[in-house]
Design a protein around this motif. Structure first.
Motif, PDB file in Angstrom:
ATOM      1  N   GLN A 163      -3.938 -19.524   1.133  1.00 46.29           N
ATOM      2  CA  GLN A 163      -2.831 -20.100   0.360  1.00 46.29           C
ATOM      3  C   GLN A 163      -3.241 -20.273  -1.101  1.00 46.29           C
ATOM      4  O   GLN A 163      -4.289 -20.851  -1.391  1.00 46.29           O
ATOM      5  N   ASN A 164      -2.430 -19.743  -2.013  1.00 42.26           N
ATOM      6  CA  ASN A 164      -2.739 -19.873  -3.446  1.00 42.26           C
ATOM      7  C   ASN A 164      -1.468 -19.661  -4.255  1.00 42.26           C
ATOM      8  O   ASN A 164      -0.457 -19.190  -3.741  1.00 42.26           O
ATOM      9  N   ASP A 165      -1.544 -20.006  -5.539  1.00 40.89           N
ATOM     10  CA  ASP A 165      -0.388 -19.873  -6.423  1.00 40.89           C
ATOM     11  C   ASP A 165      -0.395 -18.567  -7.209  1.00 40.89           C
ATOM     12  O   ASP A 165       0.554 -18.269  -7.937  1.00 40.89           O
ATOM     13  N   ASP A 166      -1.459 -17.779  -7.066  1.00 36.19           N
ATOM     14  CA  ASP A 166      -1.601 -16.587  -7.902  1.00 36.19           C
ATOM     15  C   ASP A 166      -0.845 -15.377  -7.372  1.00 36.19           C
ATOM     16  O   ASP A 166      -0.489 -14.485  -8.145  1.00 36.19           O
ATOM     17  N   LEU A 167      -0.603 -15.326  -6.072  1.00 31.10           N
ATOM     18  CA  LEU A 167      -0.025 -14.127  -5.470  1.00 31.10           C
ATOM     19  C   LEU A 167       1.346 -13.781  -6.063  1.00 31.10           C
ATOM     20  O   LEU A 167       1.739 -12.615  -6.071  1.00 31.10           O
ATOM     21  N   ASN A 168       2.061 -14.786  -6.573  1.00 27.98           N
ATOM     22  CA  ASN A 168       3.382 -14.534  -7.143  1.00 27.98           C
ATOM     23  C   ASN A 168       3.358 -14.438  -8.674  1.00 27.98           C
ATOM     24  O   ASN A 168       4.424 -14.417  -9.298  1.00 27.98           O
ATOM     25  N   LYS A 169       2.170 -14.370  -9.263  1.00 30.22           N
ATOM     26  CA  LYS A 169       2.046 -14.146 -10.706  1.00 30.22           C
ATOM     27  C   LYS A 169       1.851 -12.656 -10.930  1.00 30.22           C
ATOM     28  O   LYS A 169       0.951 -12.048 -10.348  1.00 30.22           O
ATOM     29  N   SER A 170       2.670 -12.060 -11.806  1.00 31.54           N
ATOM     30  CA  SER A 170       2.709 -10.603 -11.953  1.00 31.54           C
ATOM     31  C   SER A 170       1.339  -9.961 -12.110  1.00 31.54           C
ATOM     32  O   SER A 170       1.076  -8.898 -11.557  1.00 31.54           O
ATOM     33  N   GLU A 171       0.454 -10.597 -12.878  1.00 35.83           N
ATOM     34  CA  GLU A 171      -0.860  -9.977 -13.127  1.00 35.83           C
ATOM     35  C   GLU A 171      -1.694  -9.860 -11.857  1.00 35.83           C
ATOM     36  O   GLU A 171      -2.597  -9.017 -11.772  1.00 35.83           O
ATOM     37  N   PHE A 172      -1.393 -10.683 -10.848  1.00 39.48           N
ATOM     38  CA  PHE A 172      -2.093 -10.608  -9.561  1.00 39.48           C
ATOM     39  C   PHE A 172      -1.228  -9.973  -8.472  1.00 39.48           C
ATOM     40  O   PHE A 172      -1.745  -9.295  -7.581  1.00 39.48           O
ATOM     41  N   THR A 173       0.089 -10.215  -8.545  1.00 40.23           N
ATOM     42  CA  THR A 173       1.000  -9.606  -7.571  1.00 40.23           C
ATOM     43  C   THR A 173       0.853  -8.091  -7.566  1.00 40.23           C
ATOM     44  O   THR A 173       0.766  -7.458  -6.501  1.00 40.23           O
ATOM     45  N   GLN A 174       0.834  -7.508  -8.758  1.00 42.73           N
ATOM     46  CA  GLN A 174       0.861  -6.056  -8.850  1.00 42.73           C
ATOM     47  C   GLN A 174      -0.388  -5.403  -8.256  1.00 42.73           C
ATOM     48  O   GLN A 174      -0.267  -4.498  -7.418  1.00 42.73           O
ATOM     49  N   PRO A 175      -1.605  -5.832  -8.623  1.00 40.80           N
ATOM     50  CA  PRO A 175      -2.766  -5.218  -7.977  1.00 40.80           C
ATOM     51  C   PRO A 175      -2.847  -5.523  -6.485  1.00 40.80           C
ATOM     52  O   PRO A 175      -3.332  -4.700  -5.700  1.00 40.80           O
ATOM     53  N   ALA A 176      -2.351  -6.690  -6.061  1.00 33.64           N
ATOM     54  CA  ALA A 176      -2.379  -7.033  -4.637  1.00 33.64           C
ATOM     55  C   ALA A 176      -1.508  -6.082  -3.827  1.00 33.64           C
ATOM     56  O   ALA A 176      -1.897  -5.623  -2.742  1.00 33.64           O
ATOM     57  N   ILE A 177      -0.322  -5.759  -4.344  1.00 29.08           N
ATOM     58  CA  ILE A 177       0.594  -4.859  -3.632  1.00 29.08           C
ATOM     59  C   ILE A 177       0.040  -3.440  -3.605  1.00 29.08           C
ATOM     60  O   ILE A 177       0.041  -2.771  -2.559  1.00 29.08           O
ATOM     61  N   VAL A 178      -0.448  -2.960  -4.750  1.00 24.07           N
ATOM     62  CA  VAL A 178      -1.010  -1.607  -4.798  1.00 24.07           C
ATOM     63  C   VAL A 178      -2.217  -1.499  -3.873  1.00 24.07           C
ATOM     64  O   VAL A 178      -2.348  -0.529  -3.113  1.00 24.07           O
ATOM     65  N   LEU A 179      -3.087  -2.496  -3.899  1.00 19.88           N
ATOM     66  CA  LEU A 179      -4.259  -2.471  -3.021  1.00 19.88           C
ATOM     67  C   LEU A 179      -3.845  -2.431  -1.551  1.00 19.88           C
ATOM     68  O   LEU A 179      -4.399  -1.649  -0.762  1.00 19.88           O
ATOM     69  N   THR A 180      -2.887  -3.245  -1.161  1.00 25.79           N
ATOM     70  CA  THR A 180      -2.436  -3.266   0.232  1.00 25.79           C
ATOM     71  C   THR A 180      -1.869  -1.908   0.650  1.00 25.79           C
ATOM     72  O   THR A 180      -2.151  -1.408   1.743  1.00 25.79           O
ATOM     73  N   SER A 181      -1.087  -1.286  -0.235  1.00 26.39           N
ATOM     74  CA  SER A 181      -0.545   0.044   0.065  1.00 26.39           C
ATOM     75  C   SER A 181      -1.667   1.061   0.248  1.00 26.39           C
ATOM     76  O   SER A 181      -1.635   1.883   1.176  1.00 26.39           O
ATOM     77  N   LEU A 182      -2.666   1.005  -0.619  1.00 25.83           N
ATOM     78  CA  LEU A 182      -3.773   1.964  -0.545  1.00 25.83           C
ATOM     79  C   LEU A 182      -4.649   1.702   0.681  1.00 25.83           C
ATOM     80  O   LEU A 182      -5.174   2.641   1.281  1.00 25.83           O
ATOM     81  N   MET A 183      -4.790   0.432   1.075  1.00 25.63           N
ATOM     82  CA  MET A 183      -5.517   0.117   2.310  1.00 25.63           C
ATOM     83  C   MET A 183      -4.796   0.706   3.520  1.00 25.63           C
ATOM     84  O   MET A 183      -5.428   1.249   4.432  1.00 25.63           O
ATOM     85  N   ALA A 184      -3.473   0.604   3.526  1.00 28.57           N
ATOM     86  CA  ALA A 184      -2.696   1.193   4.625  1.00 28.57           C
ATOM     87  C   ALA A 184      -2.880   2.706   4.658  1.00 28.57           C
ATOM     88  O   ALA A 184      -3.014   3.310   5.731  1.00 28.57           O
ATOM     89  N   TYR A 185      -2.924   3.312   3.486  1.00 26.39           N
ATOM     90  CA  TYR A 185      -3.079   4.766   3.402  1.00 26.39           C
ATOM     91  C   TYR A 185      -4.453   5.210   3.910  1.00 26.39           C
ATOM     92  O   TYR A 185      -4.551   6.146   4.714  1.00 26.39           O
TER      93      TYR A 185
END
Length: 307
Positions: free
Chosen positions: A50-72
């Motif tokens: 649990q954290n407040d950073d996941l919804n901040k754009s500078e962290f949201t964006q790399p988190a989403i891209v990383l998750t997509s690439l992990m799935a790939y």
């Protein structure tokens, strides 16, 4: 059978995303660990606690891209010979699509979208920006209202063409709120502000677009496999085209619906990585099947389905 890979954008984030890949796919775990070290972002904390950073754009964006690439990479771990015809993404997802098709390295993609998020936030910190989803209106009606707003000196722009009857507009929050009633008077079933502090894909991000363009110059490879542009809804596959299209991407609407319609006849199915947001949109756009891969169980089910 041919397929297209599709990648979600900002708004698809959720606490715990990618955890199954991290815990059960050695290659996905290695990618997250390498990304954390390379970017100095603690992705285990960001994604899994649990954290407040996941919804901040500078962290949201790399988190989403990383998750997509992990799935790939988890998919390739299961099926190394898996092949696709082309890739496309929704907004931020275009950078995942570019990484998978060799436009730049995976770790460079993480850094790139981290900075993209910072630049977007910097532009919008000077203004009260926002985004609003409009349901139940045609593209033409929304575009006409945006033109009317422009004549009145207001900043409201069509930003995401998601599917028939669903468009996201971006602009100054005060102007969006002023026009909420106008959208409803025109027949919108809903006009709702999104939980966003940035106004993506509109001219309010001109400075961010220029900064990002300079970053891209140093990381883009000369050529790569075809990627469908959010700006043109057509494929591109070299650095020169990418520099032009990705500079325009931040200040131009995302033609997601148009991209799916333009490509649906070239593939047998679509595969989404790391989320299932686009699968939902695709059901409203095309009759072609879309598989969403958010955990290893879904990867196994997908591989059985395409045998």
């Amino acid at each position: 059978m041919s397929c297209a890979l599709i990648f979600p954008g900002q708004g698809s984030q959720s606490l715990g995303m990618g955890k199954d890949f991290y815990e059960n796919s050695p290659k996905a775990k290695a990618l997250l660990d390498e990304a954390s070290e390379y970017s100095k972002i603690d992705f285990k904390r960001l994604l899994f606690t649990q954290n407040d950073d996941l919804n901040k754009s500078e962290f949201t964006q790399p988190a989403i891209v990383l998750t997509s690439l992990m799935a790939y990479v988890a998919l390739l771990e299961r099926k190394p010979d898996f092949r696709h015809s082309f890739t496309l993404g929704h907004s931020l997802g275009e950078f995942s699509a570019l990484a998978v098709n060799g436009a730049f390295d995976f770790l460079e993609a993480i850094i790139l979208v981290h900075r993209r998020g910072i630049y977007m936030q910097e532009d919008c910190a000077k203004i009260e920006a926002g985004m609003m989803v409009i349901l139940g209106l045609s593209d033409e009606v929304v575009q006409n209202l945006c033109e009317l707003a422009k004549v009145e000196g207001k900043s409201i722009f069509a930003a995401n063409y998601n599917c028939d009857g669903q468009i996201v507009v971006a602009g100054l929050k005060a102007h969006l709120l002023e026009y909420e009633a106008k959208f409803k008077e025109a027949g919108a079933k809903r006009a709702m502000l999104l939980n966003m502090s940035v106004a993506s894909h509109c001219p309010l991000l001109n400075e961010a677009s220029n900064k990002l363009s300079r970053e891209l110059e140093s990381v883009l490879k000369p050529s790569f496999l075809p990627v469908i542009s959010n700006v043109s809804a057509k494929p591109y596959e070299n650095k020169s085209e990418a520099l032009t299209l990705l500079k325009a991407q931040l200040v131009s609407p995302v033609l997601y619906k148009q991209s799916i319609l333009n490509t649906q006849n070239e593939v047998n199915y679509f595969v989404e990585f790391g989320a299932s947001i686009l699968k939902g949109l695709n059901k409203k756009i095309t009759q072609k099947e879309t598989y969403a891969l958010t955990n290893l169980g879904e990867i196994d089910e997908f591989l059985k389905a395409i045998q």
